[in-house]
Design a protein around this motif. Sequence first.
Motif, PDB file in Angstrom:
ATOM      1  N   PRO A  72       0.802  -1.236   0.000  1.00  0.00           N
ATOM      2  CA  PRO A  72       0.000   0.000   0.000  1.00  0.00           C
ATOM      3  C   PRO A  72       0.832   1.284   0.000  1.00  0.00           C
ATOM      4  N   ARG A  73       1.911   1.295   0.788  1.00  0.00           N
ATOM      5  CA  ARG A  73       2.638   2.559   0.938  1.00  0.00           C
ATOM      6  C   ARG A  73       3.405   2.962  -0.312  1.00  0.00           C
ATOM      7  N   ILE A  77      -1.376   6.234  -3.277  1.00  0.00           N
ATOM      8  CA  ILE A  77      -2.823   6.420  -3.191  1.00  0.00           C
ATOM      9  C   ILE A  77      -3.171   7.008  -1.829  1.00  0.00           C
ATOM     10  N   GLY A  78      -4.050   7.998  -1.810  1.00  0.00           N
ATOM     11  CA  GLY A  78      -4.495   8.585  -0.543  1.00  0.00           C
ATOM     12  C   GLY A  78      -5.868   8.040  -0.200  1.00  0.00           C
ATOM     13  N   MET A  79      -6.153   7.954   1.089  1.00  0.00           N
ATOM     14  CA  MET A  79      -7.447   7.368   1.456  1.00  0.00           C
ATOM     15  C   MET A  79      -8.060   8.064   2.669  1.00  0.00           C
ATOM     16  N   LEU A  86      -7.995  10.041  12.309  1.00  0.00           N
ATOM     17  CA  LEU A  86      -6.876  10.927  12.635  1.00  0.00           C
ATOM     18  C   LEU A  86      -6.085  10.335  13.792  1.00  0.00           C
ATOM     19  N   PHE A  87      -4.788  10.643  13.846  1.00  0.00           N
ATOM     20  CA  PHE A  87      -3.959  10.135  14.927  1.00  0.00           C
ATOM     21  C   PHE A  87      -4.235  10.986  16.168  1.00  0.00           C
ATOM     22  N   MET A  90      -1.623  13.424  17.829  1.00  0.00           N
ATOM     23  CA  MET A  90      -1.003  14.502  17.054  1.00  0.00           C
ATOM     24  C   MET A  90      -2.031  15.589  16.775  1.00  0.00           C
ATOM     25  N   TYR A  98       2.073  14.367   8.348  1.00  0.00           N
ATOM     26  CA  TYR A  98       2.633  13.022   8.530  1.00  0.00           C
ATOM     27  C   TYR A  98       3.208  12.432   7.236  1.00  0.00           C
ATOM     28  N   GLY A  99       2.400  12.452   6.182  1.00  0.00           N
ATOM     29  CA  GLY A  99       2.839  11.867   4.916  1.00  0.00           C
ATOM     30  C   GLY A  99       3.992  12.633   4.292  1.00  0.00           C
ATOM     31  N   LEU A 102       7.296  11.770   5.925  1.00  0.00           N
ATOM     32  CA  LEU A 102       7.818  10.480   5.448  1.00  0.00           C
ATOM     33  C   LEU A 102       8.500  10.627   4.097  1.00  0.00           C
ATOM     34  N   ARG A 146      -5.178  15.558   4.930  1.00  0.00           N
ATOM     35  CA  ARG A 146      -4.035  14.677   5.155  1.00  0.00           C
ATOM     36  C   ARG A 146      -3.840  13.735   3.962  1.00  0.00           C
ATOM     37  N   ALA A 147      -4.960  13.268   3.387  1.00  0.00           N
ATOM     38  CA  ALA A 147      -4.848  12.344   2.255  1.00  0.00           C
ATOM     39  C   ALA A 147      -4.411  13.071   0.985  1.00  0.00           C
ATOM     40  N   THR A 150      -0.245  15.000   0.089  1.00  0.00           N
ATOM     41  CA  THR A 150       0.910  14.335  -0.535  1.00  0.00           C
ATOM     42  C   THR A 150       0.734  14.227  -2.053  1.00  0.00           C
TER      43      THR A 150
ATOM     44  N   LEU B 163      -6.107   2.877  12.377  1.00  0.00           N
ATOM     45  CA  LEU B 163      -5.019   3.860  12.483  1.00  0.00           C
ATOM     46  C   LEU B 163      -3.784   3.352  11.747  1.00  0.00           C
ATOM     47  N   GLU B 168      -0.332   3.556   7.009  1.00  0.00           N
ATOM     48  CA  GLU B 168       0.230   2.817   5.880  1.00  0.00           C
ATOM     49  C   GLU B 168      -0.070   3.526   4.561  1.00  0.00           C
ATOM     50  N   MET B 169      -1.299   4.046   4.437  1.00  0.00           N
ATOM     51  CA  MET B 169      -1.666   4.749   3.210  1.00  0.00           C
ATOM     52  C   MET B 169      -0.858   6.035   3.043  1.00  0.00           C
ATOM     53  N   LEU B 170      -0.341   6.553   4.157  1.00  0.00           N
ATOM     54  CA  LEU B 170       0.462   7.782   4.060  1.00  0.00           C
ATOM     55  C   LEU B 170       1.931   7.457   3.791  1.00  0.00           C
ATOM     56  N   GLY B 171       2.257   6.173   3.697  1.00  0.00           N
ATOM     57  CA  GLY B 171       3.613   5.808   3.307  1.00  0.00           C
ATOM     58  C   GLY B 171       4.459   5.225   4.429  1.00  0.00           C
ATOM     59  N   GLU B 172       3.811   4.855   5.548  1.00  0.00           N
ATOM     60  CA  GLU B 172       4.569   4.322   6.688  1.00  0.00           C
ATOM     61  C   GLU B 172       4.518   2.796   6.662  1.00  0.00           C
ATOM     62  N   LYS B 180       4.952   4.729  16.261  1.00  0.00           N
ATOM     63  CA  LYS B 180       4.753   6.183  16.182  1.00  0.00           C
ATOM     64  C   LYS B 180       3.315   6.609  16.458  1.00  0.00           C
ATOM     65  N   VAL B 181       2.371   5.729  16.128  1.00  0.00           N
ATOM     66  CA  VAL B 181       0.966   6.131  16.251  1.00  0.00           C
ATOM     67  C   VAL B 181       0.240   5.384  17.367  1.00  0.00           C
ATOM     68  N   ASN B 185      -0.553   6.414  21.930  1.00  0.00           N
ATOM     69  CA  ASN B 185      -1.955   6.481  22.326  1.00  0.00           C
ATOM     70  C   ASN B 185      -2.326   5.505  23.432  1.00  0.00           C
TER      71      ASN B 185
END
Lengths: 337, 269
Positions: A72-73, A77-79, A86-87, A90, A98-99, A102, A146-147, A150, B163, B168-172, B180-181, B185
Amino acid sequence: MAYIHFEKINKIFGTNHVLKDIDLDVEKGQLVTLLGPSGCGKSTLLRCLAGLEQVTDGHIYLDGQEITDVVPRRRGIGMVFQQYSLFPNMNVRDNVAYGLKLKKLPKAEINQKVEQMLDIVGLSEKISQYPAQLSGGQQQRVALARAMVTAPKVLLLDEPLSAIDALLRKNLQIEIRRIQQQLGITTIFVTHDQDEAMVMSDMIHLFHEGKIEQSGTPEQIYTRPATKFAATFIGNYNLPTAADFNRAFHTDIPGQDVAVRPEIVTLTKQAPKAEDGLLVAEGTITSHISHGNLIRFAVEFEGGLTLNADVVYENKLDFGEGDRVFAAMKKDLVIGL
Amino acid sequence: MRKGSKVSSNIIMTLVTVWLLIPLLATIIYSLFEDWTGIIPHGFTLANYQKIFTDTAFLTSMYQTLLVCVIPIVITILVVLLGLFVVTVYFPKLEKYMQILCMIPYTIQGVILSVSILILYAKGDTVLSGRMTMLIGAYCIIILPHIYNGIRNGMRAINMNMLLEAAEMLGESKLKAFFKVIVPNILTGITVSSLLAVGLLFGDYVIIRNLSSSNVNNMQKFLYQAMKRSSAEASAVFVVIMLITFAITAIVLTLQSRSTLEKIRNGGK
């Protein structure tokens, strides 16, 4: 090849065949909606594109590259998820950044992009707040920012508005559509809400039991449902059998069933002037329900056929229960299924 | 609530608090006076404290207690975190077995545990038969259910899979996203269960007596020896143990509430 190309996608969970030979193309820059009742496979297809589920069989291409087995990473693709994802530890800035962090972008550039994106979703003043301090709608807008920040190749929206109250949902539908068009980002939207699909989409794919039942523009899907399921799911179609309908209206619509939208039926106390292609029958009003701007009358015809007819409410009810009325509709708007 | 019942509940609360505090206060007073045979103690002295703080055996026992507390807690937290990560993300069906495994130590008595470990490992000459290794291993087992419950409850309170997917979708990668997440929490759960573990291990006498050689002494062992020498000195040791436990709890809780406060302050609402 289209920008996103699904080829014979099958997905099986245990004994449950969720996606059956799905072929689907999405053009660049479009907002495409996967519409259907829950359990029809629409979210699963979206998760296969994201890489969060592995396809059992088939191939997925994005921008000319096969991505079926890419993690996936690395798909770009953003989702945005159905629930607020949300985290919690943060603040808004760190969530959106976040993205970008990275991607190891310079700090100044990250800050600039984050602020720009928050400006687009209208949440600049919330930049240092934590998710718990935001409303549901605000959280989903942050998730959207956030999605998108990037600049993904595709944005996936998995029922992002289903947990939000009705009024805010309508505003966000328009907002998401505006942002999507402003940024020209290819977007796939999953929903079970037909109104939402109509408002937002360039193209709708209607799912039913793991297959695509019908594809088309919102107008095509609404005015020309191809199957009984499509007609049941979209709008408020009357779906009598063709035999009943033909008997009552002295006509010859082909097929098993007939689909009649309530808004094409006009009711009058006097018989309308006979015209070519106008179907007319006399019936009795059995009930009426107010929908605010519309009154939906149920009219019973000879032989037991009942049809709903929508009348725009101006300032008084023209008919009451038990009244004899003439129902008329254009034959070419009646669909045989 | 009616006024009368509020008064009576306050009275009950006060009585219970006093009941719990009396032994503590009595011990403190006893350690601070030369003689307490009548109603009023007399002859205020810090000699007992002076004596134990100049005794190198006491200082060593303090240091060793901290060591044999901290190492097992850190090891167990890491093992449980990684175990729960793998089970939740990759093998969700195994979760119930992990739960059963982690709960078993609740049912094991300290004596049985330490004797079993001795029988099993003491005769070998691998690293596992080292006295310190056996002790730390036994402590890991004792605190496992508490640490497991704390972390698992923390994970239940958040939607961990979603989460992780979002990160993961953000590239982690999943593992990095976990640390980290997810971990930040569930920090509260980790903190609370660690404090519980500190309490348990500070109070241990049985296991350390059975498993450790004479050169590993914790404060409970020192306390036992002090009791043989003088009860006033033992009281002083007891008070010090208690103060250290309070201090650890206070430090951890302050650190935690400070980071929470900071978040809220930065939130600016």
